[in-house]
Design a protein around this motif. Structure first.
Motif, PDB file in Angstrom:
ATOM      1  N   ALA A  12      49.202  43.723  23.720  1.00 38.66           N
ATOM      2  CA  ALA A  12      49.540  44.233  25.057  1.00 38.66           C
ATOM      3  C   ALA A  12      50.953  43.817  25.449  1.00 38.66           C
ATOM      4  CB  ALA A  12      48.526  43.734  26.079  1.00 38.66           C
ATOM      5  N   ASN A  13      51.263  42.537  25.266  1.00 38.27           N
ATOM      6  CA  ASN A  13      52.584  42.078  25.704  1.00 38.27           C
ATOM      7  C   ASN A  13      53.711  42.675  24.875  1.00 38.27           C
ATOM      8  OD1 ASN A  13      52.391  40.221  28.080  1.00 38.27           O
ATOM      9  ND2 ASN A  13      50.891  39.239  26.755  1.00 38.27           N
ATOM     10  N   ARG A  14      53.485  42.791  23.560  1.00 36.67           N
ATOM     11  CA  ARG A  14      54.536  43.358  22.721  1.00 36.67           C
ATOM     12  C   ARG A  14      54.770  44.820  23.083  1.00 36.67           C
ATOM     13  NH1 ARG A  14      52.894  44.222  17.801  1.00 36.67           N
ATOM     14  NH2 ARG A  14      51.736  42.270  17.747  1.00 36.67           N
ATOM     15  N   LEU A  15      53.666  45.561  23.196  1.00 40.34           N
ATOM     16  CA  LEU A  15      53.784  46.985  23.478  1.00 40.34           C
ATOM     17  C   LEU A  15      54.458  47.219  24.835  1.00 40.34           C
ATOM     18  CD1 LEU A  15      50.846  49.486  22.968  1.00 40.34           C
ATOM     19  CD2 LEU A  15      52.457  49.718  24.840  1.00 40.34           C
ATOM     20  N   LEU A  16      53.978  46.504  25.851  1.00 33.79           N
ATOM     21  CA  LEU A  16      54.501  46.746  27.197  1.00 33.79           C
ATOM     22  C   LEU A  16      55.952  46.277  27.323  1.00 33.79           C
ATOM     23  CD1 LEU A  16      51.301  45.728  29.193  1.00 33.79           C
ATOM     24  CD2 LEU A  16      52.196  48.045  28.914  1.00 33.79           C
ATOM     25  N   ALA A  17      56.248  45.105  26.744  1.00 34.66           N
ATOM     26  CA  ALA A  17      57.620  44.601  26.834  1.00 34.66           C
ATOM     27  C   ALA A  17      58.577  45.560  26.135  1.00 34.66           C
ATOM     28  CB  ALA A  17      57.722  43.211  26.218  1.00 34.66           C
ATOM     29  N   GLY A  18      58.154  46.118  25.014  1.00 37.81           N
ATOM     30  CA  GLY A  18      59.022  47.006  24.239  1.00 37.81           C
ATOM     31  C   GLY A  18      59.235  48.351  24.911  1.00 37.81           C
ATOM     32  N   ARG A  19      58.203  48.851  25.571  1.00 34.23           N
ATOM     33  CA  ARG A  19      58.282  50.231  26.084  1.00 34.23           C
ATOM     34  C   ARG A  19      58.755  50.342  27.518  1.00 34.23           C
ATOM     35  NH1 ARG A  19      56.536  54.958  23.829  1.00 34.23           N
ATOM     36  NH2 ARG A  19      55.907  54.639  21.668  1.00 34.23           N
ATOM     37  N   ILE A  20      58.447  49.291  28.311  1.00 33.15           N
ATOM     38  CA  ILE A  20      58.766  49.422  29.739  1.00 33.15           C
ATOM     39  C   ILE A  20      60.191  48.956  30.006  1.00 33.15           C
ATOM     40  CG2 ILE A  20      58.070  48.852  32.092  1.00 33.15           C
ATOM     41  CD1 ILE A  20      55.243  48.527  31.002  1.00 33.15           C
ATOM     42  N   THR A  21      61.092  49.859  29.829  1.00 31.95           N
ATOM     43  CA  THR A  21      62.494  49.569  30.122  1.00 31.95           C
ATOM     44  C   THR A  21      62.755  49.872  31.589  1.00 31.95           C
ATOM     45  OG1 THR A  21      63.082  51.827  29.607  1.00 31.95           O
ATOM     46  CG2 THR A  21      63.205  50.234  27.802  1.00 31.95           C
ATOM     47  N   ARG A  22      63.922  49.495  32.022  1.00 28.95           N
ATOM     48  CA  ARG A  22      64.309  49.802  33.391  1.00 28.95           C
ATOM     49  C   ARG A  22      64.293  51.317  33.627  1.00 28.95           C
ATOM     50  NH1 ARG A  22      66.549  47.312  37.857  1.00 28.95           N
ATOM     51  NH2 ARG A  22      66.987  49.104  39.152  1.00 28.95           N
ATOM     52  N   LYS A  23      64.717  52.079  32.611  1.00 34.35           N
ATOM     53  CA  LYS A  23      64.741  53.542  32.753  1.00 34.35           C
ATOM     54  C   LYS A  23      63.335  54.092  32.987  1.00 34.35           C
ATOM     55  CE  LYS A  23      66.706  56.755  30.067  1.00 34.35           C
ATOM     56  NZ  LYS A  23      67.153  57.149  28.724  1.00 34.35           N
ATOM     57  N   ILE A  67      43.326  39.624  30.138  1.00 31.99           N
ATOM     58  CA  ILE A  67      44.555  39.437  29.357  1.00 31.99           C
ATOM     59  C   ILE A  67      45.404  40.706  29.415  1.00 31.99           C
ATOM     60  CG2 ILE A  67      45.393  39.185  26.988  1.00 31.99           C
ATOM     61  CD1 ILE A  67      42.945  37.319  26.557  1.00 31.99           C
ATOM     62  N   VAL A  68      44.732  41.839  29.276  1.00 36.18           N
ATOM     63  CA  VAL A  68      45.444  43.120  29.322  1.00 36.18           C
ATOM     64  C   VAL A  68      45.951  43.387  30.743  1.00 36.18           C
ATOM     65  CG1 VAL A  68      45.255  45.589  28.890  1.00 36.18           C
ATOM     66  CG2 VAL A  68      44.003  43.978  27.433  1.00 36.18           C
ATOM     67  N   LEU A  69      45.110  43.083  31.732  1.00 36.57           N
ATOM     68  CA  LEU A  69      45.495  43.333  33.127  1.00 36.57           C
ATOM     69  C   LEU A  69      46.676  42.462  33.535  1.00 36.57           C
ATOM     70  CD1 LEU A  69      41.895  43.484  34.634  1.00 36.57           C
ATOM     71  CD2 LEU A  69      43.477  45.407  34.336  1.00 36.57           C
ATOM     72  N   LYS A  70      46.615  41.208  33.089  1.00 36.09           N
ATOM     73  CA  LYS A  70      47.704  40.289  33.398  1.00 36.09           C
ATOM     74  C   LYS A  70      49.017  40.785  32.778  1.00 36.09           C
ATOM     75  CE  LYS A  70      48.956  35.677  33.334  1.00 36.09           C
ATOM     76  NZ  LYS A  70      48.928  34.270  33.036  1.00 36.09           N
ATOM     77  N   GLY A 194      37.825  46.748  42.125  1.00 34.94           N
ATOM     78  CA  GLY A 194      39.258  47.003  42.295  1.00 34.94           C
ATOM     79  C   GLY A 194      39.984  45.735  42.712  1.00 34.94           C
ATOM     80  N   ALA A 195      39.309  44.923  43.537  1.00 34.08           N
ATOM     81  CA  ALA A 195      39.917  43.659  43.950  1.00 34.08           C
ATOM     82  C   ALA A 195      40.114  42.745  42.746  1.00 34.08           C
ATOM     83  CB  ALA A 195      39.038  42.975  45.006  1.00 34.08           C
ATOM     84  N   LEU A 196      39.171  42.785  41.822  1.00 34.07           N
ATOM     85  CA  LEU A 196      39.333  41.960  40.614  1.00 34.07           C
ATOM     86  C   LEU A 196      40.519  42.466  39.773  1.00 34.07           C
ATOM     87  CD1 LEU A 196      38.407  39.653  38.820  1.00 34.07           C
ATOM     88  CD2 LEU A 196      36.745  41.189  37.771  1.00 34.07           C
ATOM     89  N   LEU A 197      40.621  43.798  39.659  1.00 31.84           N
ATOM     90  CA  LEU A 197      41.779  44.359  38.940  1.00 31.84           C
ATOM     91  C   LEU A 197      43.082  43.849  39.534  1.00 31.84           C
ATOM     92  CD1 LEU A 197      41.325  48.241  38.586  1.00 31.84           C
ATOM     93  CD2 LEU A 197      40.773  46.447  36.919  1.00 31.84           C
ATOM     94  N   ARG A 198      43.198  43.989  40.854  1.00 27.66           N
ATOM     95  CA  ARG A 198      44.458  43.625  41.502  1.00 27.66           C
ATOM     96  C   ARG A 198      44.706  42.115  41.409  1.00 27.66           C
ATOM     97  NH1 ARG A 198      45.158  48.157  40.717  1.00 27.66           N
ATOM     98  NH2 ARG A 198      45.506  49.822  42.249  1.00 27.66           N
ATOM     99  N   ALA A 199      43.653  41.311  41.526  1.00 29.07           N
ATOM    100  CA  ALA A 199      43.849  39.857  41.440  1.00 29.07           C
ATOM    101  C   ALA A 199      44.424  39.491  40.068  1.00 29.07           C
ATOM    102  CB  ALA A 199      42.536  39.123  41.694  1.00 29.07           C
ATOM    103  N   CYS A 200      43.914  40.139  39.014  1.00 31.58           N
ATOM    104  CA  CYS A 200      44.417  39.849  37.662  1.00 31.58           C
ATOM    105  C   CYS A 200      45.848  40.361  37.504  1.00 31.58           C
ATOM    106  CB  CYS A 200      43.532  40.508  36.608  1.00 31.58           C
ATOM    107  SG  CYS A 200      41.890  39.790  36.507  1.00 31.58           S
ATOM    108  N   GLU A 201      46.089  41.582  37.959  1.00 32.07           N
ATOM    109  CA  GLU A 201      47.440  42.133  37.841  1.00 32.07           C
ATOM    110  C   GLU A 201      48.429  41.301  38.652  1.00 32.07           C
ATOM    111  OE1 GLU A 201      46.177  46.842  37.296  1.00 32.07           O
ATOM    112  OE2 GLU A 201      46.310  45.957  39.290  1.00 32.07           O
ATOM    113  N   MET A 202      47.978  40.851  39.819  1.00 35.50           N
ATOM    114  CA  MET A 202      48.870  40.031  40.657  1.00 35.50           C
ATOM    115  C   MET A 202      49.201  38.709  39.968  1.00 35.50           C
ATOM    116  SD  MET A 202      47.283  40.740  44.459  1.00 35.50           S
ATOM    117  CE  MET A 202      48.507  39.882  45.453  1.00 35.50           C
TER     118      MET A 202
END
Ligand SMILES: Cc1cc2nc3c(=O)[nH]c(=O)nc-3n(C[C@H](O)[C@H](O)[C@H](O)COP(=O)(O)OP(=O)(O)OC[C@H]3O[C@@H](n4cnc5c(N)ncnc54)[C@H](O)[C@@H]3O)c2cc1C
Lengths: 347, 382
Positions: A12-23, A67-70, A194-202
């Motif tokens: 998750a971290n490798r994929l997201l870090a690599g793909r989510i550019t500022r653009k 882990i994925v949500l975080k 949904g609250a659990l989702l947001r708590a993890c993402e936060m």
């Protein structure tokens, strides 16, 4: 971490870090659907982390999902990854297979009657980009919950966004046929999970805020030295870090409770605690992070706001800290002072 | 940047079984004790109570049996501690020895010291105090000046320790003295000693705190003789040893539960009044209680695993002190009512006591600013 958790975290971290550019973030904020990012997430099975292996998922629990949500929160993923993960979990509970594409969630506003959906549902995440929505509707006996999967391609959608320009649309249903429907035992509601989702993402967004701010304090020089060498700044960063740690612990605790109690649906207490704690941490942490960043952090040019604007919206979504705190406090006062400690230690 | 590690920790079934036993014991022991007395928790000193806890086998719970311990887990110990604190048991007499002096002797003491003292501590009959702070050495502990000068068969001690909790009632002090002075390295030349407080040349003067209680002291050493066999660890290693000791001092549930009784009284009072205006604030306080408990348990888990959670313990202590200190303020804001010394309701008296002692929560055991300095170092900022 066990083996599955390590793999998930790395992927998750490798994929997201690599793909989510500022653009990518800017394009998403301008309203563009990030199809490439979504496809990569699907190819790696991340939206199906809570779907049983027998149904083609990763067969993880909330400890794995967190882990994925975080990671999604940490990298400000501009797609409904969390919503789709939760939808997959709910559908699996009713034995309904998961469709392809992003799936969103409809909480208050929609009703399921004889397999047909009606009503107006506000604040539906990414409705305009989602292939389907999961709708939950408590049965009158309060013993079980109706669930329906409905295709969104023909639904009437009024577009809206939150502070982070993430789609939060209103969906108007007028008797659409559910693609699938079923029942889940117990009371299951979108606001709670949904609250659990947001708590993890936060908790992920808060960790990234801490990281960015500590890094900046080491780089920015004033009066001939990095501002991080000033004790006033050090003390602020220490405070920031304690609240980030607390929000992370509360979220992890809620996920552990969700895995332990999900059958009985009684992780409500721990999820409320996690959302309350994340809300409080967000209030403090965003203030400190911006203060330490000075004027540059107040510009659109700088990336800090991708985390802080999310936190300002997420702390209010699926019940604000105050909403959940009222529920917790009311129940505790009802039980009385002597019952408080036994209750807390029994959780 | 290093992320703090707070792995979640689930209490094993034997710990939960022990909880029931402790609860039943406390319900019986404390049934006639006024709420305002229970609010003192680990500041409350009751030698008879400590003896009973020792009899139960709840002191030195994790220590080897050959030293009078019980070889049980850190989790069982944790449950005993948190139950005592939440009930407001007067644990002050044995608390310090159980928490840090005993473990210090297990780590660095001689066989003779262990055999002489650990069984007595575990029985709840031998009490300790901590002699670190001095008039000119508070946060800057390495500025310790009290001299231990080598003489035939031991050391001659001169100087003053200050703020020493329970020195007037304890049997022994674990003291940090200067055995060598190096102007370029103040951390070197510090040594820990076991001091029998009956030693001639020691004068103990209680100091009354702002609330009128005398629990801490000034301890003056004038040519007091401490024999060689009372040196703990090795000469000159005091700084490292004291740092290890502080990890024990800062890691426990007493660092966030000092005002728990007030929260309980607030909830009871709101129920009695049928007042729902404070629901949300009470909910927040409970959420923080639950979060701090998970963080504190996580630190206990690291101790059980033999890791060094000094950094994480500082995080919990800083958040915990804010919480403990905030409770009297919240009570005042949400419920009002006058704080009272005596003759009031349980709520008013507990508030009266805690409003006065709350400032000490972010001083004792290391100030807020010092803890945040430790955390900032953990973040790589210093
Ligand atoms: C109830 C109570 C019980 C105690 N019991 C014991 C005991 O049993 N044994 C024992 O040895 N000690 C004991 N102490 C003493 C305690 O450890 C000290 O009070 C503490 O270490 C602070 O020292 P100080 O009071 O001299 O304050 P100082 O060190 O003088 O600090 C005053 C203020 O300056 C700040 N400050 C100091 N240095 C810095 C710095 N470098 N950067 C930023 N701010 C700084 C402090 O944070 C504080 O706010 C007790 C204290 C209390 C209140």
């Amino acid at each position: 971490m066990n083996e599955l958790q390590t793999i998930l975290s790395d992927t998750a971290n490798r994929l997201l870090a690599g793909r989510i550019t500022r653009k990518v973030l800017e394009a998403a904020e301008a309203g563009e659907w990030q199809a490439g990012l979504w496809q990569a997430l699907e190819e790696n099975g991340l939206p199906r982390v809570l779907v049983p292996e027998s149904d083609g998922g990763a067969g993880g629990g909330w400890a794995e999902a967190s882990i994925v949500l975080k990671a999604a929160g940490r990298h400000a993923a501009p797609v409904p990854l969390g919503e789709t993960i939760l939808a997959g979990w709910l559908l699996a509970k009713a034995g309904i297979g998961m469709p392809d594409g992003p799936v969103t969630l409809v909480g208050a506003g929609a009703m399921i009657e004889k397999g047909k959906i009606s009503g107006k549902a506000p604040g539906v995440p990414y409705a305009r980009h989602a292939s389907h929505a999961v709708i939950l509707h408590a049965k009158p006996d309060a013993q079980s919950t109706k669930i329906a999967l409905v295709a969104l391609k023909d639904a009437a959608i009024e577009e809206d966004v939150n502070l982070a320009r993430q789609p939060r649309d209103t969906v108007v249903f007028s008797g659409e046929e559910a693609a699938e429907s079923g029942e889940i035992p117990g009371l299951v509601d979108v606001k709670l999970w949904g609250a659990l989702l947001r708590a993890c993402e936060m908790s992920g967004a808060l960790s990234s805020l801490l990281e960015q701010t500590v890094q900046y304090a080491g780089e920015r020089k004033q009066f001939g030295k990095p501002i991080g060498k000033f004790q006033a700044i050090q003390q602020q960063l220490a405070v920031l870090s304690t609240h980030v740690a607390a929000a992370n612990v509360a979220a992890a605790h809620a996920c552990a409770a969700a895995d332990k109690y999900s059958e009985k649906g009684s992780a409500r207490f721990e999820i409320a605690v996690a959302k309350i704690r994340a809300d409080e941490a967000a209030n403090l942490a965003t203030g400190i992070a911006h203060q330490v960043h000075g004027a540059i952090g107040f510009t659109y040019e700088h990336s800090l706001h991708f985390a802080t604007r999310r936190l300002w919206s997420w702390r209010a979504e699926f019940g604000s800290g105050r909403d959940w705190a009222k529920e917790l406090g009311h129940a505790a006062i009802e039980r009385g002072g002597a019952a408080l400690w036994p209750f807390v230690t029994a959780r | 940047m290093q992320e703090f590690r707070f792995d979640l920790c689930t209490l094993p079934p034997e710990a939960e079984a022990l909880r029931k036993e402790v609860r039943a014991f406390l319900a019986d022991e404390l049934k006639d004790m006024p709420a305002v007395t229970r609010a003192q928790t680990w500041m409350g000193f009751d030698a008879e109570f400590s003896r009973k806890v020792g009899e139960k086998g709840w002191i030195g719970l994790t220590w080897p049996k050959k030293y009078g311990g019980h070889e049980r887990s850190a989790f069982e110990r944790y449950v005993v501690l948190e139950e005592m604190l939440a009930a407001g048991a007067p644990v002050g007499a044995h608390w310090i020895a159980d928490r840090q002096s005993g473990p210090l002797l297990l780590n660095f003491g001689t066989e003779e010291q262990r055999q002489m003292l650990l069984p007595e501590i575990a029985k709840g009959t031998c009490f300790f105090c901590i002699g670190m702070s001095e008039p000119d050495s508070g946060s800057d502990l390495a500025a310790t000046r009290t001299r231990a000068e080598k003489v035939e068969g031991g050391y001659k001690v001169n100087g003053t320790k200050l703020w020493t909790s329970n020195a007037h009632k304890a049997h022994y002090m674990i003291a940090l003295f200067r055995t060598h002075f190096d102007p370029d390295n103040k951390h070197a030349g510090l040594t820990q000693f076991l001091v029998d407080l009956k030693t001639p040349g020691i004068t103990i003067r209680p100091i009354t705190d702002l609330a009128g209680n005398a629990h801490f002291n000034e301890v003056v050493f004038e040519d007091a003789f401490v024999p060689d066999n009372m040196l703990v660890g090795s000469e000159g290693s005091g700084w490292g040893q004291v740092t290890a000791e502080l990890a024990y001092e800062r890691s426990g549930p007493e660092r966030y539960l000092s005002s728990y009784l007030l929260l309980q009284e607030m909830v009871g009072e709101l129920k009695a009044r049928g007042d729902s205006s404070a629901d949300a604030e009470i909910g927040r306080l409970i959420a923080e209680l639950v979060t701090l408990r998970q963080m504190s348990l996580s630190v206990a888990g690291m101790l059980e695993a033999g890791e060094n959670p000094a950094l994480e313990a500082s995080v919990v202590k800083d958040l915990g002190a804010i919480y403990e200190q905030g409770l009297p303020v919240k009570a005042h804001e949400l419920l009002g009512g006058e704080p009272r010394l005596a003759g009031g309701s349980d709520y008013e008296e507990v508030l009266g006591y805690l409003a006065q002692v709350a400032p000490s929560f972010s001083l004792r055991g290391g100030t807020r600013e010092i803890l945040r300095g430790i955390i900032a170092r953990g973040l790589g900022l210093r």
